[in-house]
Design a protein around this motif. Structure first.
Motif, PDB file in Angstrom:
ATOM      1  N   ASP A  29       0.795  -1.116   0.044  1.00 14.20           N
ATOM      2  CA  ASP A  29      -0.308  -0.069   0.451  1.00 14.20           C
ATOM      3  C   ASP A  29       0.459   1.312   0.074  1.00 14.20           C
ATOM      4  OD1 ASP A  29       0.959  -0.656   2.415  1.00 14.20           O
ATOM      5  OD2 ASP A  29      -0.459   0.124   3.480  1.00 14.20           O
ATOM      6  N   SER A  30       1.935   1.207  -0.194  1.00 12.60           N
ATOM      7  CA  SER A  30       3.064   2.130  -0.524  1.00 12.60           C
ATOM      8  C   SER A  30       3.174   2.557  -1.812  1.00 12.60           C
ATOM      9  CB  SER A  30       4.412   2.251   0.774  1.00 12.60           C
ATOM     10  OG  SER A  30       5.526   2.968   0.157  1.00 12.60           O
ATOM     11  N   ILE A  31       4.105   4.075  -2.261  1.00 13.42           N
ATOM     12  CA  ILE A  31       4.486   4.186  -3.680  1.00 13.42           C
ATOM     13  C   ILE A  31       5.822   3.299  -3.802  1.00 13.42           C
ATOM     14  CG2 ILE A  31       2.550   5.824  -3.960  1.00 13.42           C
ATOM     15  CD1 ILE A  31       5.208   7.815  -3.142  1.00 13.42           C
ATOM     16  N   TYR A  32       6.379   3.148  -2.492  1.00 15.78           N
ATOM     17  CA  TYR A  32       7.613   2.285  -1.849  1.00 15.78           C
ATOM     18  C   TYR A  32       7.703   0.852  -1.794  1.00 15.78           C
ATOM     19  CZ  TYR A  32       8.527   7.123  -1.294  1.00 15.78           C
ATOM     20  OH  TYR A  32       9.563   9.550  -0.689  1.00 15.78           O
ATOM     21  N   SER A  33       6.838   0.363  -2.337  1.00  7.86           N
ATOM     22  CA  SER A  33       6.686  -1.110  -2.424  1.00  7.86           C
ATOM     23  C   SER A  33       7.175  -1.739  -3.320  1.00  7.86           C
ATOM     24  CB  SER A  33       5.097  -1.341  -2.089  1.00  7.86           C
ATOM     25  OG  SER A  33       4.750  -3.219  -2.686  1.00  7.86           O
ATOM     26  N   ALA A  34       7.762  -2.863  -3.413  1.00  4.66           N
ATOM     27  CA  ALA A  34       8.267  -3.176  -4.378  1.00  4.66           C
ATOM     28  C   ALA A  34       7.809  -3.118  -6.089  1.00  4.66           C
ATOM     29  CB  ALA A  34       9.158  -4.755  -4.769  1.00  4.66           C
ATOM     30  N   GLN A  35       6.136  -3.982  -5.890  1.00  8.39           N
ATOM     31  CA  GLN A  35       4.939  -4.068  -6.436  1.00  8.39           C
ATOM     32  C   GLN A  35       3.901  -2.666  -6.575  1.00  8.39           C
ATOM     33  OE1 GLN A  35       5.284  -5.267  -3.110  1.00  8.39           O
ATOM     34  NE2 GLN A  35       6.472  -7.633  -3.929  1.00  8.39           N
ATOM     35  N   ASP A  75       9.747  21.054  -4.322  1.00  6.72           N
ATOM     36  CA  ASP A  75       8.225  21.333  -4.955  1.00  6.72           C
ATOM     37  C   ASP A  75       7.519  20.677  -5.441  1.00  6.72           C
ATOM     38  OD1 ASP A  75       5.772  23.441  -5.108  1.00  6.72           O
ATOM     39  OD2 ASP A  75       6.646  22.074  -7.636  1.00  6.72           O
ATOM     40  N   THR A  76       8.111  19.713  -6.353  1.00  3.98           N
ATOM     41  CA  THR A  76       8.349  18.698  -7.049  1.00  3.98           C
ATOM     42  C   THR A  76       7.776  16.955  -6.037  1.00  3.98           C
ATOM     43  OG1 THR A  76       9.272  19.459  -8.862  1.00  3.98           O
ATOM     44  CG2 THR A  76       8.853  16.429  -8.783  1.00  3.98           C
ATOM     45  N   VAL A  77       8.385  16.954  -5.598  1.00  2.00           N
ATOM     46  CA  VAL A  77       8.355  15.591  -4.539  1.00  2.00           C
ATOM     47  C   VAL A  77       7.184  15.839  -3.118  1.00  2.00           C
ATOM     48  CG1 VAL A  77       9.552  14.063  -2.766  1.00  2.00           C
ATOM     49  CG2 VAL A  77      10.544  15.041  -4.970  1.00  2.00           C
ATOM     50  N   ALA A  78       6.617  17.221  -2.784  1.00  2.00           N
ATOM     51  CA  ALA A  78       5.913  17.235  -1.600  1.00  2.00           C
ATOM     52  C   ALA A  78       4.894  18.078  -2.150  1.00  2.00           C
ATOM     53  CB  ALA A  78       6.107  18.395  -1.557  1.00  2.00           C
ATOM     54  N   ARG A  79       4.633  18.085  -3.922  1.00  2.00           N
ATOM     55  CA  ARG A  79       2.732  17.930  -4.308  1.00  2.00           C
ATOM     56  C   ARG A  79       2.996  16.574  -4.836  1.00  2.00           C
ATOM     57  NH1 ARG A  79       1.051  22.288  -5.651  1.00  2.00           N
ATOM     58  NH2 ARG A  79       3.323  24.446  -5.490  1.00  2.00           N
ATOM     59  N   SER A  80       3.575  15.303  -4.699  1.00  2.00           N
ATOM     60  CA  SER A  80       4.001  14.429  -5.350  1.00  2.00           C
ATOM     61  C   SER A  80       2.930  13.173  -4.565  1.00  2.00           C
ATOM     62  CB  SER A  80       4.659  13.864  -6.803  1.00  2.00           C
ATOM     63  OG  SER A  80       4.998  13.449  -5.509  1.00  2.00           O
ATOM     64  N   ARG A  81       4.279  13.860  -3.465  1.00  2.00           N
ATOM     65  CA  ARG A  81       4.291  13.345  -2.234  1.00  2.00           C
ATOM     66  C   ARG A  81       2.266  13.324  -1.537  1.00  2.00           C
ATOM     67  NH1 ARG A  81       7.096  11.853  -5.205  1.00  2.00           N
ATOM     68  NH2 ARG A  81       9.171  10.290  -4.531  1.00  2.00           N
ATOM     69  N   VAL A  82       1.971  14.550  -1.684  1.00  2.00           N
ATOM     70  CA  VAL A  82       0.544  15.209  -0.681  1.00  2.00           C
ATOM     71  C   VAL A  82      -0.160  14.248  -1.613  1.00  2.00           C
ATOM     72  CG1 VAL A  82      -0.842  16.047  -0.630  1.00  2.00           C
ATOM     73  CG2 VAL A  82       0.862  16.667  -0.004  1.00  2.00           C
ATOM     74  N   ASP A  83      -0.359  14.112  -3.355  1.00  5.45           N
ATOM     75  CA  ASP A  83      -1.170  13.424  -4.493  1.00  5.45           C
ATOM     76  C   ASP A  83      -1.538  12.196  -3.731  1.00  5.45           C
ATOM     77  OD1 ASP A  83      -1.543  16.507  -5.387  1.00  5.45           O
ATOM     78  OD2 ASP A  83       0.079  15.969  -6.930  1.00  5.45           O
ATOM     79  N   THR A  84      -0.664  11.694  -3.908  1.00  8.78           N
ATOM     80  CA  THR A  84      -0.704   9.939  -3.930  1.00  8.78           C
ATOM     81  C   THR A  84      -0.767   9.885  -2.131  1.00  8.78           C
ATOM     82  OG1 THR A  84       1.935   9.828  -3.234  1.00  8.78           O
ATOM     83  CG2 THR A  84       0.765   9.417  -5.256  1.00  8.78           C
ATOM     84  N   THR A  85      -1.332  11.048  -0.911  1.00 10.59           N
ATOM     85  CA  THR A  85      -1.519  11.203   0.490  1.00 10.59           C
ATOM     86  C   THR A  85      -0.194   9.783   1.221  1.00 10.59           C
ATOM     87  OG1 THR A  85      -3.077   8.586   0.120  1.00 10.59           O
ATOM     88  CG2 THR A  85      -3.810  10.467  -0.010  1.00 10.59           C
ATOM     89  N   THR A  86       1.142   9.995   0.631  1.00  6.21           N
ATOM     90  CA  THR A  86       2.251   9.589   1.069  1.00  6.21           C
ATOM     91  C   THR A  86       2.844  10.286   2.335  1.00  6.21           C
ATOM     92  OG1 THR A  86       2.915   8.523  -0.866  1.00  6.21           O
ATOM     93  CG2 THR A  86       4.216   8.623   0.316  1.00  6.21           C
TER      94      THR A  86
END
Length: 283
Positions: A29-35, A75-86
C-alpha cells in the motif's frame, strides 16, 4: 570537489538501481513498495534521478545550482507525495535509504582513489552529505506541511459546500437539508453562504431540515438563530423541520426560541402545510 560530483552523476543509474533494490516487498500500500504501479515506478525513477542530481550538485564549489535544484526538487516531490497521500515518515525513510546508498558509492570512490584523497577530504564530503540531507529534510517537510494544509482546507470547504446545499424545489422555495455533525465551522459557513445563495436564487421561503442532525450544541443553535434573522432582513421566510426532541429540549434550556420560525415534525409535513408541491410553483 568536481570529481565527486562527476562520479555521482556518472553513477546515477547505478545508485538508483541499488535504491530500488532496497524497496520493501511485503508492503503493497506504499508507493515505495516493490509491487507499486508501473506509473508510480516511472515517476519514482524520474524523481530519484533528479534527487541524485540535486545531491551531487551540493559538492560543487558554486552552490547556486544546488539551491535552484533544491527548490524544484522539494516542490516536485512534496506535491507528488501529497497527491498520493504518502505519509511523511515513508518519504523520510526513503531519503534515508538514498543517503546510505550515496555514501556507499562515495566510499567506493575513496577506495579507488586512495592516493589522491586525504582524510580531510573524506570528512568534508561526509559533512557536506549530512548538511545536504538536512536541507532536503527541512525543505521537503516545510512544503509538504504547507501543501497538506491547503489540501485539507480545500477538502473542508468542499465538504462544507456539500453539507449545506440550498436546493430549490420551486421557483421561490428551497430546502436546506442538514446532515451529520454540526460544528462551529460548519455553522459559520452556513451563516456566511446560505443567505447569499438564497438571494441569488430569488428564494422567498427556505425550509431548514434538521432530520439528519442528532443533537445541536449551544453555539450552532445561536448561528441558526442568527441565520433566521439575516434571512428575515432579506425578506426570506424560514421554516424548520425535523428538529429532534433532544435538540428541542436543548434549545429551550438555552432560552432560544426557535418558534420564531414555523416548525414541523417532518419536511413532508412542512411542505404539505405550506401547500408546496415539488416541481411546481407554490399553490
Amino acid at each position: 570537489m568536481d570529481n565527486i560530483y562527476q562520479y555521482l552523476i556518472a553513477n546515477s543509474s547505478n545508485i538508483s538501481q541499488k535504491w530500488f533494490q532496497m524497496r520493501e516487498t511485503g508492503k503493497t500500500d506504499s508507493i515505495y513498495s516493490a509491487q507499486s504501479d508501473p506509473k508510480i515506478e516511472n515517476m519514482l525513477k524520474e524523481q530519484h534521478a533528479y534527487t541524485i542530481e540535486t545531491i551531487a550538485s551540493a559538492f560543487l564549489d558554486d552552490q547556486k545550482p544546488f539551491e535552484e535544484k533544491l527548490t524544484i526538487w522539494a516542490d516536485t516531490v512534496a506535491r507528488s507525495r501529497v497527491d498520493t497521500t504518502t505519509p511523511i515518515h515513508e518519504v523520510l525513510a526513503a531519503l534515508g535509504r538514498t543517503r546510505k546508498v550515496i555514501w556507499d558509492f562515495i566510499k567506493v570512490f575513496c577506495s579507488e582513489n586512495k592516493a589522491s584523497i586525504s582524510v580531510e577530504d573524506v570528512l568534508k564530503w561526509s559533512s557536506i552529505l549530512q548538511e545536504t540531507f538536512e536541507r532536503l529534510y527541512q525543505e521537503f517537510s516545510k512544503l509538504y506541511f504547507e501543501l497538506l494544509l491547503q489540501t485539507i482546507e480545500s477538502r473542508k470547504n468542499l465538504l462544507n459546500e456539500l453539507g449545506s446545499p440550498v436546493i430549490p424545489i420551486t421557483k421561490s422555495v428551497a430546502v436546506l437539508p442538514l446532515v451529520g455533525d454540526m460544528d462551529v465551522d460548519r455553522a459559520e459557513h452556513i451563516l456566511n453562504t446560505v443567505p447569499q445563495k438564497c438571494n441569488q436564487e430569488h428564494i422567498s421561503h427556505l425550509f431548514v431540515d434538521f432530520s439528519g442532525v442528532s443533537v445541536l450544541n449551544e453555539v450552532v443553535v445561536h448561528y441558526i438563530y442568527n441565520l433566521v434573522d439575516v434571512l428575515r432582513l432579506l425578506g426570506i421566510k424560514t421554516s424548520f423541520s425535523g428538529i429532534g426532541p433532544m435538540s428541542a429540549m436543548f434549545s429551550v434550556q438555552l432560552g432560544i426560541d426557535l418558534r420564531r420560525s414555523d416548525s414541523y415534525n417532518t419536511l413532508q409535513q412542512a411542505l404539505i402545510k405550506n401547500k408546496i408541491q415539488i416541481g411546481t410553483d407554490e399553490l
